[in-house]
Design a protein around this motif. Sequence first.
Motif: not given
Length: 650
Positions: A495-502, A504-512, A539-547
């Motif tokens: 579960x990830x909580x984002x604050x509107x207009x801020x 938020x990164x949904x982290x997901x890093x592949x093993x290879x 991104x390589x670390x996950x899905x980044x929502x800028x706002x």
Amino acid sequence: PSSIPLPSPPLLLSTFLHPSPECANYIKVLHRYNTTHLLACGTGAFNPHCAKIRVGHTGQFELEEQSIESGRGRCPYDHNSPVTSTLDRGELYIGLYTDYWENDAALCRLNNQSYTRTERDDRQQLNEPKFIGSVVIPDNNDRDDDKVYFFFTERGTDAEGVNKAVYTRVGRVCANDQGGQRMLVNRWSSFLKTRLICSVAGPNGIDTHFDELEDVFVLKTKDEKNPEIFGLFSTTSAVFQGYAVCVYHMDDVRAAFNGQFAHRERPEHHWTPYEGRVPYPRPGSCASEVNGGGFSGSKEFPDEVLRFVRSHPVMFSPVLPLHRRPVLLQTEPGGRRLTQIAVDRVQAQDGHYHVLYIGTGDSVVLKVITIYNKDTDTIEEVLLEELQVFKVPFPITEIIISAKRQQLYVGSEVGVAQVRLHQCDLYGSECADCCLARDPYCAWDGITCSRYYPAGVYTKRRFRRQDVRHGNAVQLCNGLQIDVGEQYQGAAERQVYGVESNSTLLECTPRSLQARVMWYIQRDPDREEVGGDERVVITTHGLLFLRVRSGDAGVYVCQTVEHGYVHTLLRVTLHVLGGSRLQGLWYKEFLQLIGYGDSQQVEEYCERVWCSGKRRRKTKRRYTQPMEVGERKGRGKGDPHRAPRHTLDN
Ligand SMILES: *[C@@H]1O[C@H](CO)[C@@H](O)[C@H](O)[C@H]1NC(C)=O
Ligand SMILES: *[C@@H]1O[C@H](CO)[C@@H](O)[C@H](O)[C@H]1NC(C)=O
Ligand SMILES: CC(=O)N[C@H]1CO[C@H](CO)[C@@H](O)[C@@H]1O
């Protein structure tokens, strides 16, 4: 000294006791002499000595004081001087500079009765050689036909002083060569040599030659007459710096020595095949039953044969490598220096593989397999592991494989390290990870990634899943864990909580690093791929929502695709909170407000939001566990220098 320290070269233990490192006793020759004793020769502060060392049952070493004798001709004076030796049936075969000034290079055989060597000051035989390796290989079942092979580099002898090119040579003599009776007394009557080629074809038709042999490894097979020879080469070209590994078969080596002799009227002439009459018995052959048994020893050979071998030591044909090209190539500018090679032959489910262990200039051992594709005539390199053996960067000077213990012994100036040949559990805890690793030592046994043993080694083995050649996890692992479509067993939920207009990164890093990452948003009953735009970035670390917006809330799925295998790593539920509602709320109160009274979830939320740095380190360590010494890095494919670099960040 009362004890000669082990193991072999170069050994620096005694430098701590001596004011000058040159005055240490560097062990340059070390062999199992018989079942109870070792033979060791050391530089002894420019005063070489040899001795026998008794090996106790419990592993202690004891120097036999009365066995200490001069090591002249058996050990160089300077520890930097190149030397190679091999002990066979009580005889020591050695290539070295015999004198203090390093003027006299020789290939010798020593035993209690005799000393046989190359001619002194004969630049046709040896010209500024650098000795790399030596081995005794039988030709057939007649031990009198055994040959000793020496691997070395030397300078070309074309037109004195003009051509200073370095070439790699394989030279050979008969093990039973006693030299001549009237001429070539105590000199080889069978010494011949030829060039070892390791080159790649250039686009303009000009080959790039890797002429500088750095190390050689002779892989013994069941057929002791036909070991496989692995050479690690570098190139000294001014425009191009690189390394290559070439493999040679004994058939090709023997064919070169059985071919035409090279001939040159004068030093400034070109080499041509010798067209004249070749005397009998053929120069370079051994006095043996197989060769007719007409000569009981080399002392009986006609003078004509000795004269011929003395004047024609070079063969016209070089030895070409398997597939006519390197099996491994490193030509990247600024790439690693490669210093040592050792090879293990490993039986896998789909055939046997050569696992190459390559030592570098900076304390790393690369574990690589190369796969030849007959249909396309191409060679694929697969980097399995990158082992940081010593913490400080020093050149690897020795790699020894113990098949019995399944260990690698790696030496450098700073010490010796023991490393497991395989550590299958590091490849992860799933069938797909195990298969994609393509490590021939490892297979999925239904529960874990573990050591693969071919059928018959142990009875009642479970079915093992392994595909080294293709790494086809789809075929092997489907049915074990269905990971495509709507089923997500095994995938983590978050579960990830984002604050509107801020942001938020949904982290997901592949093993290879070779895996392609795809993101989907679940829109029942279907799902949509997330393409990414200026507001949402993959991104390589996950899905980044800028706002992040309230409309972004939903269930996101992180999948990786590798070799056609789809792997769902994560399902994230993104909640988006209105910015204004947050004002003045303490986070626990806020969570209660949105219905998360559960204290464990609160702690998790806390950790995610306030302690996210710490958490990230924890997950990363799974891929990089510290080794006995140094560290073991993850797996990858292709060029060693595109290997995944999992770094320890704590
Ligand atoms: C091995 O060689 C040493 C030194 O020459 C000798 O003392 C010893 O008896 C030999 N051992 C065997 C088992 O032949
Ligand atoms: C080597 O030869 C010497 C002199 O010929 C002899 O005294 C000695 O016993 C021999 N050593 C061995 C191990 O055969
Ligand atoms: C909770 C939080 O981080 N709120 C921030 C969202 O972004 C605005 C402006 O970018 C900040 O002022 C808030 O503090």
